[in-house]
Enzyme design. Structure first.
Site, PDB file in Angstrom:
ATOM      1  N   CYS A  35      60.260  22.519  58.203  1.00  0.00           N
ATOM      2  CA  CYS A  35      60.111  21.436  57.046  1.00  0.00           C
ATOM      3  C   CYS A  35      61.003  20.289  57.260  1.00  0.00           C
ATOM      4  CB  CYS A  35      60.644  22.106  55.679  1.00  0.00           C
ATOM      5  SG  CYS A  35      62.407  22.435  55.680  1.00  0.00           S
ATOM      6  N   ASP A  37      64.711  20.006  58.053  1.00  0.00           N
ATOM      7  CA  ASP A  37      65.895  19.924  57.167  1.00  0.00           C
ATOM      8  C   ASP A  37      67.006  20.041  58.120  1.00  0.00           C
ATOM      9  OD1 ASP A  37      64.678  19.146  54.842  1.00  0.00           O
ATOM     10  OD2 ASP A  37      64.487  21.088  54.397  1.00  0.00           O
ATOM     11  N   CYS A  60      66.731  22.253  51.030  1.00  0.00           N
ATOM     12  CA  CYS A  60      66.273  22.884  49.542  1.00  0.00           C
ATOM     13  C   CYS A  60      67.301  23.905  49.105  1.00  0.00           C
ATOM     14  CB  CYS A  60      64.891  23.746  49.519  1.00  0.00           C
ATOM     15  SG  CYS A  60      65.000  25.252  50.592  1.00  0.00           S
ATOM     16  N   CYS A 104      64.536  29.269  55.901  1.00  0.00           N
ATOM     17  CA  CYS A 104      65.841  28.401  55.625  1.00  0.00           C
ATOM     18  C   CYS A 104      67.021  29.447  55.818  1.00  0.00           C
ATOM     19  CB  CYS A 104      65.846  28.075  53.872  1.00  0.00           C
ATOM     20  SG  CYS A 104      64.424  27.348  53.515  1.00  0.00           S
TER      21      CYS A 104
HETATM   22  S1  FES Z   1      62.373  24.538  52.442  1.00  0.00           S
HETATM   23 FE1  FES Z   1      63.051  23.201  53.547  1.00  0.00          FE
HETATM   24  S2  FES Z   1      65.111  23.539  53.660  1.00  0.00           S
HETATM   25 FE2  FES Z   1      64.171  25.165  52.699  1.00  0.00          FE
END
Ligand code: FES
Lengths: 136, 394
Positions: A35, A37, A60, A104
């Site tokens: 995603c 991050d 997230c 994550c």
């Molecule tokens: S879904 Fe993007 S960091 Fe967890």
């Protein structure tokens, strides 16, 4: 929106070990290929034992909670013990994560391994044997 | 804990007068509108009355209103209905990349069945340039579908100009191009008149403007060709078979009646509160930017991107304070893809990540705005302190 466990929410609400360590012995910097991050983990090592760990995360709720839990779990562990901590252990310690959020926790494992890799490189000149962050 | 609902674009609380209007149609007035006896005639009349109210709000004729089960169904009905009834005349459709998934997924479905779809470019605000239609239209074009306003960033599309372009094109064409609009975010929320907009088809949904969930409508201009969506009965003039959702339809009618009356008040009040929220947030939070058009936008919508923080974590933090919002962040989407709207308007993944949508409604109070302004900036601050992207910024 995923349903998070009480444990996850607890760590999200009050994450442990947020921040950076000055003059760290190892830093892991990983990006989440799923995603997009970013997670950073800092470790302080004394006599082969991780005496302190801190993190910074752009991500997230699950990413923040797994970073927090991971830093909790590694403190006081030897490097060898810390390397045994998988993302699964973190997920279990958090009473589970929604399936879509498992990646994550992989990020947290990678960040720790990255920090250890950095530490080993600095101290022994060699990093973790064929270590690479996960691709997905 | 205080509670503040800022997700009216997702759904709205049913208006109490709507509920009151619906209630008799569960127990006392339960007849099947297709029955010839008194029980049936009673509910048939109620449906007719609701149809008039919907038509009245839209400036349409009652015979042009077909009740459906939702906005999504209306969108499916409009696109598939036109595509399948006119495929011999052409198999090309023009739309935009920022449509709701109800449109985008239906277009994908049609593409798999041999239709060609062209997606008009949008500018940084998500605005379509009507003149572009001339560039992309071809002999095969049978339909243009452009949403009236975007659900995420609030930008209102220049539909009247689009229909003008299409009307001009149609003068020299045998296969007339139809114009459909997904007006789910505008009907009952800003003035919508089918003749001023010049549309042939328009989708709406009741629960977005204080009506009940599970009911919508499709406006179909007289003479518009489209195949029936459901088969198995003569309801809705054979266009949408199914025993009617009488309480829902009555509720939709009532919601239209209320909206017609209240719209001017709602619009000014929401604009005022929204601007207060916007000015407050921009004064208190650094590195924040507005998504969508600065002025040509829905009064209820405030969509912002906040740098260095991720949307889901903001949403969760606000939720812990009783504040409900939504986000276009990849982390909170089922697909882990950032919002298609944010990408289409040229935002980076990071900007999409940090997007937060506040949508206001008729029950939003000054106090709730103050509450957000008090609670949200420290949340951003807290998350930024955790963010590796925030280092060295200040
Ligand atoms: S879904 Fe993007 S960091 Fe967890």
């Amino acid at each position: 929106m995923p349903q998070y466990s009480e444990k996850v929410m607890e760590h999200f609400r009050n994450p442990h070990n947020v921040g950076e360590i000055e003059n760290p012995d190892g830093v892991g910097h990983v990006g989440n290929p799923v995603c997009g991050d970013i997670m950073e983990m800092y470790i302080k090592v004394k006599d082969n034992v991780i005496v302190d760990a801190k993190f910074k995360t752009f991500g997230c709720g699950a990413a923040i909670a797994t970073s927090s839990m991971m830093t909790d779990l590694v403190k006081g562990k030897t490097i060898e013990e810390a390397l045994q901590i998988s993302n699964r252990a973190v997920v279990e310690a958090l009473d589970g994560l929604p399936a879509i959020k498992l990646h994550c926790s992989v990020l947290a494992e990678d960040a720790l391994k990255g920090a250890i890799n950095d530490y080993l490189k600095k101290t022994t000149g060699k990093g973790l044997p064929n270590w690479k962050p996960h691709e997905d | 804990m205080e509670k503040a609902y800022f997700d009216y674009a997702a759904t709205t609380p049913t208006h109490p007068e709507v509920v009151t209007a619906m209630l008799p149609y569960f127990e006392e007035k339960f007849g099947n509108p297709s029955s010839i006896h008194g029980f049936g005639r009673e509910t048939k009349a109620a449906i007719q009355d609701a149809r008039l109210k919907v038509a009245d709000l839209l400036g349409a004729d009652q015979a042009e209103i077909v009740f459906t089960g939702s906005g999504t169904e209306s969108d499916n009905f409009a696109l598939e209905g036109v595509a399948f009834s006119r495929e011999k005349e052409g198999r090309h459709i023009i739309s935009t990349p920022i449509e709701h998934h109800a449109i985008l997924e239906t277009l994908k479905f049609l593409e798999k069945r041999g239709f060609k779809v062209t997606y008009l470019p949008v500018d940084q605000y998500g605005m379509v340039n009507p003149e572009d239609i001339k560039k992309y239209v071809n002999d095969e074009t049978i339909l243009v579908s452009v949403m009236h306003a975007n659900n995420e960033i609030g930008t209102i599309e220049p539909l009247a100009e689009i229909s003008k372009v299409i009307r001009e094109l149609n003068i020299n064409r045998e296969n007339r191009i139809y114009l459909h609009t997904d007006a789910v975010q505008t009907v009952g929320q800003i003035p919508v008149n089918v003749n001023e907009l010049g549309v042939d088809l328009l989708s709406l949904s009741a629960h977005k403007f204080y009506g009940p969930k599970g009911v919508g409508a499709l406006y179909i201009r007289k003479g518009t060709k489209l195949v029936s969506f459901m088969h198995g009965g003569e309801q809705e003039r054979g266009r949408r078979a199914s025993t009617e959702n009488v309480p829902g339809i009555v509720g939709l009618g009532k919601a239209c009646e209320i909206a017609k009356k209240e719209l001017p008040v709602w619009t000014t009040e929401l604009t005022r509160l929204r601007d207060k929220l916007k000015n407050g947030l921009f004064a208190k939070i650094s590195d924040i930017e507005l998504n969508g058009h600065p002025t040509l936008r829905l009064p209820k919508n405030l969509d912002v991107s906040i740098q260095y923080v991720e949307g889901e974590s903001m949403l969760l933090s606000l939720d812990m304070e009783g504040i409900a919002v939504s986000t276009g962040s990849a982390c909170s989407s089922g697909s882990l893809e950032p919002s298609h709207v944010m990408l289409a308007i040229g935002k980076t993944h990071e900007q999409a990540h940090g997007s937060i949508r506040f949508s206001l409604g008729r029950l939003t109070t000054e106090k709730e705005i103050d509450y957000v302004l008090e609670v949200f900036p420290p949340i951003v601050e807290r998350l930024r302190k955790m963010s590796p992207l925030y280092k060295g910024v200040k």
